[in-house]
Design an enzyme around this catalytic site. Structure first.
Site, PDB file in Angstrom:
ATOM      1  N   HIS A  41      49.473  40.386  40.283  1.00 16.04           N
ATOM      2  CA  HIS A  41      48.497  41.268  40.939  1.00 16.04           C
ATOM      3  C   HIS A  41      49.258  42.333  41.718  1.00 16.04           C
ATOM      4  O   HIS A  41      49.807  42.068  42.794  1.00 16.04           O
ATOM      5  CB  HIS A  41      47.611  40.442  41.878  1.00 16.04           C
ATOM      6  CG  HIS A  41      46.355  41.143  42.293  1.00 16.04           C
ATOM      7  ND1 HIS A  41      46.345  42.177  43.184  1.00 16.04           N
ATOM      8  CD2 HIS A  41      45.065  40.947  41.929  1.00 16.04           C
ATOM      9  CE1 HIS A  41      45.106  42.587  43.379  1.00 16.04           C
ATOM     10  NE2 HIS A  41      44.310  41.859  42.615  1.00 16.04           N
ATOM     11  N   CYS A  61      21.402  30.185  41.260  1.00 16.18           N
ATOM     12  CA  CYS A  61      20.444  29.335  40.548  1.00 16.18           C
ATOM     13  C   CYS A  61      21.029  27.937  40.499  1.00 16.18           C
ATOM     14  O   CYS A  61      21.777  27.540  41.389  1.00 16.18           O
ATOM     15  CB  CYS A  61      20.157  29.891  39.161  1.00 16.18           C
ATOM     16  SG  CYS A  61      21.617  30.040  38.108  1.00 16.18           S
TER      17      CYS A  61
END
Length: 617
Positions: free
Chosen positions: A532, A26
């Site tokens: 991570h 959008c």
């Protein structure tokens, strides 16, 4: 913003192309429909340079980028089969399967998003033209006015044609058949029949209504068309179905609109418009206060798309949009609040973020950077903005102010409000909406990040200790392009030999995901670190990982954060190489003295160099 790096990191963070059912965007957000939420590395997505915030609403995982979202969207299209200008409309079959509200909002968003800028741009032109006529700057009897009026009015006039295209893409119907149906609704001789008595179709009485600027009839009929086409393509011989199917669809559906769908939708639209009009005529200040106060809350949860049809129904029925006027107060109030942050804060990063967010909010009405980047994290400015929206919206609507075109609420869109209502009340409401949150933010204030960490020197170098026992290697050796390329930040990688992860410094756990594969830490001086464990290990869904901490918990250097089973993870086919990276490069743009080779937890791993130190050097 480095668009390719941001695109690659975001796509990787959501679990890759295979984990995405569909992607649209959008004005400010990438909107993903995710297949498996457990595969989304939300910490990595939030840590990506260029990402303002993330949200989950309407059955979508939304990544807020800001005004540059089209560029990131196109870069994703280059590296995957997602996105691209031709696919910025989502198929209904790919939509969220949640409750009816989520599905309705997703449908409206997909149908209206591609039309938004053209609708807003031509609406803005119409607003300027109406203001010029009101103030006597242009003669409405001239051909110049006639041409400018056609330029500004044509798109909203033939809106059913545009909706036919986007609705056909959403419902997987033939676009050109949808255009043929929509064209019949706004055909000049059909438009001329509006209000003519005793109209019949093969003897059946027809109540002809206006389909100019209409929304509901074309959406309903295209949905019916999609089902009818699937039935006919299966039933008709292949030799004739390609031209017989459109013929049957037009022959059946257009009369169905004239006989049933149109009159019924007209009753609904007129009722909605009448209800809105009743609220804004009987207790206008209350309607304005509600919309002025809640609009930005609706935006946060993606619920604002559900109000768009109400606006278009009101505009079609009355030529005015009362519900739109108080939204200007809501938008400008948040812009004023972030302007107050810009003036008051002593934090350089926050000031640099608040400045463009202020301009974007006031001029273009795009408030996501202000809300997600500044006001909402600071809490009080967002509340001050709501207060300003309530007060300003109440005053604007109490003055009977309405918009004469569909425009985005913004400083540039104000001329749309000049022709209906009390202009003194309009400017009084706008002044209150701007001044109140600005003064509250500047005078009453908020917890400035600088004040919160006053006892700690800002932007000092940070020694990061090794969180693992293993072998340290350069980040470029990580078998993942996003980490190796530095898209998420600078740092070092470790190939662990023991499945125990320890805190590399005193910190607060900013992120601890149930999957256990990644932990985010925040130091008191503002440094943000992402650890991570392994590559693509989010796909394990938490198997072989055991978290020892939770989000918000304070930890000291050397505290155990996580245990993981290295043999099991490698047997499952995953690389356990663990990147340890600084994810806010503006504060810590580089690292120094990175360790390479054998390392034990607690050993010095690297030194994160602060921005101020680099400036002095």
């Amino acid at each position: 913003m480095d668009y390719p790096k941001t695109a690659a990191a975001v796509l990787k963070g959501v679990g890759g192309e295979d984990n995405v059912s569909s992607l649209v965007h959008c004005a400010t957000r990438l909107r993903f429909v995710i297949k498996d939420d457990a595969k989304v590395d939300k910490a990595a997505v939030k840590a990506t340079a260029g990402v303002i915030a993330t949200a989950e609403a309407g059955g979508q995982y939304q990544v807020v980028i800001g005004n540059e979202v089209p560029e990131v969207f196109e870069e994703i299209a280059k590296i995957s089969k997602l996105g691209g200008a031709a696919s910025n409309e989502k198929s209904a079959s790919d939509g969220p399967k949640g409750n009816l509200l989520n599905r309705f909002i997703a449908m409206i968003s997909a149908i209206f998003t591609p039309l938004l800028w053209a609708l807003a741009g031509t609406g803005l032109l119409k607003a300027f033209l109406a203001a010029a006529a009101t103030f006597g700057w242009i003669d409405t009897a001239t051909t110049t006015y006639a041409i400018l009026n056609a330029l500004s009015d044509s798109f909203i006039n033939f809106l059913p044609l545009a909706i036919a295209i986007t609705a056909a893409k959403y419902f997987n119907a033939s676009q050109f058949t949808s255009l043929a149906i929509a064209g019949a609704l706004v055909y000049p001789s059909i438009v001329a029949l509006n209000g003519v008595p005793d109209i019949t179709f093969f003897g059946i009485p027809v109540t002809m209504v206006s389909y100019v600027s209409s929304v509901i009839p074309i959406i309903v009929v295209v949905w019916l068309q999609s089902h009818g086409e699937r039935f006919l393509y299966a039933a008709l011989p292949s030799a004739i179905r390609r031209f017989v199917t459109p013929m049957i669809m037009v022959l059946v559906l257009v009369p169905l609109v004239f006989l049933v769908i149109g009159p019924l939708s007209n009753v609904i639209s007129t009722g909605l418009a009448g209800g809105i009009g009743w609220v804004f005529s009987v207790v206008p200040w209350l309607g304005g206060a509600i919309m002025g106060g809640l609009w930005q809350v609706f935006v946060i949860f993606g619920l604002h798309w559900g109000i768009v049809p109400l606006m278009t129904a009101e505009l079609q029925s009355t030529g005015l949009v009362y519900i739109l006027a108080p939204l200007f107060a809501a938008v400008l109030a948040q812009a004023a609040a972030v302007a107050g942050v810009w003036v008051r804060t002593k934090n350089k990063d926050l000031k640099s973020l608040a400045a463009p967010a202020t301009l974007s909010g006031f001029l273009a009405g795009v408030t996501e950077p202000a809300i997600y980047g500044v006001n909402l994290p600071l809490k009080r400015p967002f509340v001050y903005g709501i207060v300003g929206g309530v007060l300003g919206g109440a005053l604007i609507s109490a003055g009977g102010v309405a918009a004469n075109a569909f425009v985005l609420p913004s400083g540039l869109g104000l001329p749309a409000l000049f022709s209906e209502g009390n202009i003194v009340m309009l400017f009084l409401g706008l002044a209150v909406a701007i001044v109140v949150p600005f003064l509250l933010t500047v005078i009453v204030g908020f917890t400035d990040p600088v004040e919160e960490a006053a006892a700690v020197a800002s932007n000092t170098d940070l020694q990061v200790l090794s969180p693992l026992d293993g072998t340290a290697v350069a980040l470029t050796e990580v078998p993942d392009a996003v980490f190796a390329g530095g898209a998420l930040g600078a740092g070092v990688a470790i190939i662990p030999r023991v499945g125990a992860l320890y805190a590399p410094f005193d910190a607060v756990v900013a992120a601890a995901f149930p999957t256990g594969h990644a932990i985010g830490l925040q130091h008191a001086d503002g440094a943000e670190l992402l650890i991570h464990v392994g590559i693509d290990t989010v796909k394990l869904g938490g198997k072989h990982f055991t978290l020892k901490v939770e989000k918000g918990q304070r930890v000291a250097a050397g505290d155990l954060l996580l245990e993981f089973d290295i043999p099991a993870i490698t047997a499952a086919g995953y690389d356990v190489t663990t990147p340890v990276i600084i994810t806010n490069p503006k504060k810590y743009p580089t690292i120094d003295s990175p360790t390479v080779g054998p390392v034990a937890h607690g050993d010095a791993l690297f030194l994160a160099i602060a921005e101020e130190e680099l400036a002095l050097a």
